[in-house]
Structures are given as C-alpha cells and as structure tokens.
Design a protein around this motif. Structure first.
Motif, PDB file in Angstrom:
ATOM      1  N   UNK A  52       0.840  -1.209   0.000  1.00  0.00           N
ATOM      2  CA  UNK A  52       0.000   0.000   0.000  1.00  0.00           C
ATOM      3  C   UNK A  52       0.870   1.251   0.000  1.00  0.00           C
ATOM      4  N   UNK A  53       1.966   1.228   0.731  1.00  0.00           N
ATOM      5  CA  UNK A  53       2.864   2.390   0.736  1.00  0.00           C
ATOM      6  C   UNK A  53       3.405   2.666  -0.664  1.00  0.00           C
ATOM      7  N   UNK A  54       3.752   1.616  -1.393  1.00  0.00           N
ATOM      8  CA  UNK A  54       4.260   1.813  -2.756  1.00  0.00           C
ATOM      9  C   UNK A  54       3.159   2.356  -3.675  1.00  0.00           C
ATOM     10  N   UNK A  55       1.954   1.863  -3.512  1.00  0.00           N
ATOM     11  CA  UNK A  55       0.832   2.347  -4.321  1.00  0.00           C
ATOM     12  C   UNK A  55       0.615   3.841  -4.092  1.00  0.00           C
ATOM     13  N   UNK A  56       0.601   4.258  -2.831  1.00  0.00           N
ATOM     14  CA  UNK A  56       0.384   5.672  -2.518  1.00  0.00           C
ATOM     15  C   UNK A  56       1.504   6.527  -3.091  1.00  0.00           C
ATOM     16  N   UNK A  57       2.734   6.041  -3.003  1.00  0.00           N
ATOM     17  CA  UNK A  57       3.862   6.800  -3.554  1.00  0.00           C
ATOM     18  C   UNK A  57       3.727   6.953  -5.068  1.00  0.00           C
TER      19      UNK A  57
ATOM     20  N   UNK B 100      -7.222   1.793  -5.329  1.00  0.00           N
ATOM     21  CA  UNK B 100      -6.126   0.851  -5.568  1.00  0.00           C
ATOM     22  C   UNK B 100      -5.886  -0.026  -4.347  1.00  0.00           C
ATOM     23  N   UNK B 101      -5.993   0.559  -3.154  1.00  0.00           N
ATOM     24  CA  UNK B 101      -5.831  -0.218  -1.930  1.00  0.00           C
ATOM     25  C   UNK B 101      -6.889  -1.289  -1.800  1.00  0.00           C
TER      26      UNK B 101
ATOM     27  N   UNK C 196      -5.535   4.667 -10.161  1.00  0.00           N
ATOM     28  CA  UNK C 196      -5.565   3.440  -9.357  1.00  0.00           C
ATOM     29  C   UNK C 196      -4.969   2.268 -10.127  1.00  0.00           C
ATOM     30  N   UNK C 197      -5.306   2.162 -11.404  1.00  0.00           N
ATOM     31  CA  UNK C 197      -4.786   1.063 -12.218  1.00  0.00           C
ATOM     32  C   UNK C 197      -3.273   1.149 -12.363  1.00  0.00           C
ATOM     33  N   UNK C 198      -2.777   2.318 -12.736  1.00  0.00           N
ATOM     34  CA  UNK C 198      -1.334   2.465 -12.956  1.00  0.00           C
ATOM     35  C   UNK C 198      -0.543   2.280 -11.668  1.00  0.00           C
ATOM     36  N   UNK C 199      -1.124   2.710 -10.540  1.00  0.00           N
ATOM     37  CA  UNK C 199      -0.399   2.592  -9.271  1.00  0.00           C
ATOM     38  C   UNK C 199      -0.331   1.155  -8.781  1.00  0.00           C
ATOM     39  N   UNK C 200      -1.363   0.367  -9.061  1.00  0.00           N
ATOM     40  CA  UNK C 200      -1.395  -1.011  -8.562  1.00  0.00           C
ATOM     41  C   UNK C 200      -0.809  -2.019  -9.542  1.00  0.00           C
TER      42      UNK C 200
END
Length: 439
Positions: free
Chosen positions: A41-46, A408-409, A140-144
């Motif tokens: 989740x930390x990587x997704x938020x970053x 994404x989370x 959300x898609x690109x982050x996850x």
C-alpha cells in the motif's frame, strides 16, 4: 367499456412512512480481513503522488474538451496514450463499442476490475465530474499494476462510455465484458466535503420512456375543428404526471422534457414528442411506476383523439445499486489514511436520488461505487456548470489522488485476501446474486 388502471396498492402497501429506509442492517465497524501488506500500500500511494501531474492534466484536458455519450473518441485516445506511456496497451473499441476500452495485467486467479467513465453532459460539460472519475480509475490502475505479479490474480481497467445517457455498462455487460471479472469498483465525485457512508449509499434505478403523439394538422384559425392537437396531448400527459407525483413513494422520482412541441402557432400541431425518466429505489416499485406513466400517456391520447407511440426503455434501464459493504469497508479503511472520515451511516435519510449504470454491474458481480466530495461551496451543484468548473480546482485534485489511492488499496486487498473475496461473494449471494434486467 371499462378501463382499469394499474393499482400500486400491493406493491406500495409495505412502504409506510417508517419502512421507506428499507430493511434494517447490522452495522459493524471495521473489517476482520487483513488485506494487502503495508509495504504494498505504501508503494501504491507513492506512485499516485508521482502520477498526480499526469492525472491532473488528464482531468483538465477532458474538462476542456468534453464529449457526450458514445462520442468520447478524443477522450479515449488521451487515456490510451497515458496508459501507453506507462507500458500498458489499451484495446480501444472493446465490447463492440468504439469508445469503450480495456487494459489488463496478470493472467489468472482472482480478477478485479477498476471502472472508468469519461462522458460529459450536453451543454454543461463535465458537470458530473466524469473527468475526475477517469483520473481516479487510471491512477488506481497504474499505481497497482506493478504489484499484480506479486499479489497474484488479474487487474483490469474497463472504460465504459455513455453513463449519462445510453447505458454503456449495460452494453458492456451484454457483450460479456464482466463475465470473467469477480468484483469491480469505481469512485464518483460529490459536492463539498461529503463522503458517502459505508451503509446506505445506494442509488435509484431508472427507466426511460419516450412518447410521440401523432395528430392532424389544420389551420389554427380557419379550421381548427379539423385538426387533432398533438400538443394538447403531450401537455395533458405532462400535467397528469405532475398530478401523479402526489401519489407516489417518497423514494420515487419522475421528470421529463417536451423535446418537440410543434412547428408554428398558426398550425394545429400534428406531432409532438416527450421523454421521461422514471426512478425508484427497487425494481418492483420502478416497474409499477413505469406502468402508471405509460397509462397516462395512453390516456392523454384518448382525451385528445391523437395516437400515442410509446417507447419504454429506449435506452437500457439502470438498476438500483447494490453496494457491497464488505468491499466498501476496505475502500473506507484506505481513504481514512488520507485523513478523511467515512461515516458508517448517512447523517439523515434521503429519498430518491440519482442513478448509475454501475447499478447494473452491481447485480452481476460484487461492486462498489462510493462518492467523495471535490470541495466547493453550497452554490456548486451537480449537473451545473459550477460543478464542472470545480473539477479542475486544487481540492478536486486532492480528492482525485486520495480516491485513487483508496480504490487501488481496495483492489490490492481483494487480490491478496481470500477471506475478503469469500465474504464479498457471500454478501453478494445473500443480496440476491446475479440478476439481469427482465423488463
């Protein structure tokens, strides 16, 4: 000859004043399911923060170049280019719709779909904030996406046109676009600082009915007695529906426009046309109310000697949304990381309200459709140019980033947690399981 109109008593009898809020639910805060690892989740938020300039630019470009239902060619091209810059190929023209698209990462296992919208309203542009919806979904898609190989399963981004008018998601459903998807989610903008509650955040279903009245033209001064006035018919129908509104449920809405009222004042109008939207919070009451409206159209024709050509469901009906609470709790958990509070239940009971074709998806698979405010004062109204303008202000961009991170989370939790998947599926089954429109 005796005509008997539809009597709603059997359907309405259970809807006394105290029953309008639907069945009681056991409200339970929190979730027992662990979800994805904290590091994921930390990587997704970053990544969301890194993507913010591009997501904001996309929202602005869609705002400045709005396209209406099934015409979103430039909008889809911009989205596809953004995905391509990050190594993802979108199949544009998916599901037999030129302005639908899909992009997928992963090959097997549980499948979560993030849903995007990007159509605008005629005249007022992105006054429902679909430019923000697109930014949230793509973000959300690109982050996850880089996490899917480790999480397992599949993640799709499904672009659905024509939510405002046309039922794009129903067309995607009919084409099999959600057949192999296990759960889906999207986020809708709202006004002010509102956040939709975990419980009680459904929508109305809607059916669209078109009526055309055919009369006979005549000279309005010289020989009006030879005419059959189609304008009288459509006005009679409009006024009769206004009278009906006193005798419908508080959860119901009927509204419409006369799109053709005749050509010239000195000609008895021989043709008129109107379109009405009929809304209710469950399918039974929606169908009963639609029948009552159709009977009014028929009665107006009899009263004026004209002929009514009635076309129910000239666009796909939208079903009431079945929000999957097991999944919404995870959206809420991640949104609260950004400092926003998600209420358990609405502060006050509301009756009636908007509709979405995401409701149709929610009857096919477990789904979420929470809402998040974009800021703005009390004069910023949905489906008003003021709301469109608010979508490119800093508070809206902050909401976009927070919503993308939370969505994404949720998707990460779903892919990584078998117990959550089982709970969402069990809740879906208890709520009636898969159902398609049978109107």
């Amino acid at each position: 000859m005796t005509r008997t109109a539809t009597d709603p008593i059997e359907t309405y009898a259970g809807y006394n004043a105290g029953d309008l809020d639907g069945p009681a639910v056991e409200v339970v805060a929190g979730t027992p399911f662990s979800g994805a690892a904290e590091a994921t989740i930390d990587r997704v938020i970053a990544r969301i923060e890194t993507l913010r300039p591009e997501l904001e630019q996309l929202a602005v470009e869609l705002y400045e170049d709005p396209e209406t239902a099934f015409q979103e060619h430039r909008s889809v091209a911009r989205i596809a280019q953004l995905l391509e810059r990050h190594g993802h190929e979108a199949t544009v023209g998916a599901f037999g719709l030129p302005t639908a698209f899909v992009a997928t990462v992963g090959t097997e296992g549980p499948h979560f779909a993030i849903v995007a919208e990007y159509d605008a309203l005629p005249g007022v542009g992105h006054a429902c904030g679909h430019n923000i919806i697109a930014g949230v979904a793509i973000g959300a898609f690109l982050a996850l996406a880089p996490e899917v190989a480790e999480l397992g399963g599949r993640l799709s981004l499904i672009g659905t046109p024509a939510e405002e008018s046309g039922g794009g998601k129903e067309h995607v459903l009919r084409a099999g676009g959600f057949d192999d998807v296990d759960a889906a989610g999207m986020v809708h903008p709202s006004v002010g600082n509102q956040v939709s509650p975990i419980y009680g955040s459904g929508t109305s279903g809607v059916r669209r009915v078109r009526v055309r009245y055919h009369g006979r033209a005549a000279h309005a001064a010289g020989s009006p007695y030879l005419g059959l006035n189609a304008l009288d018919a459509v006005v009679t129908a409009y006024q009769s529906i206004a009278q009906l509104r006193q005798h419908i449920l508080p959860i119901d809405r009927i509204h419409g426009v006369i799109v053709n009222g005749g050509q010239a004042a000195n000609i008895v109008p021989e043709f008129t046309e109107a379109e009405f939207l009929v809304r209710s919070s469950n399918i039974e009451t929606l169908n009963v109310l639609t029948e009552r409206v159709i009977e009014i159209f028929e009665a107006a024709a009899l009263a004026t000697g004209t002929r009514a050509e009635i076309e129910p469901d000239f666009e796909p009906p939208y079903l009431p949304l079945k929000q999957n609470v097991s999944l919404v709790k995870h959206w809420a958990k991640h949104l609260e990381r950004s400092g926003r509070t998600v209420p358990l239940q609405p502060a006050r009971v509301t009756h009636g309200g908007p509709s979405t074709d995401m409701g149709n998806v929610s009857w096919a698979i477990p789904s979420v459709h929470p809402a998040l405010g974009l800021g703005g004062g009390p004069d910023v109204l949905p489906h008003n140019a003021s709301f469109a303008a608010s979508t490119i202000e800093p508070p809206a961009f902050a909401a976009l980033a927070d919503a993308a991170s939370a969505l994404a989370g949720l998707a990460a939790d779903y892919l990584s947690d078998a117990a959550l998947r089982e709970a969402a599926a069990a809740e879906f089954d208890r709520a009636g399981g898969r159902k398609r429109w049978e109107g």
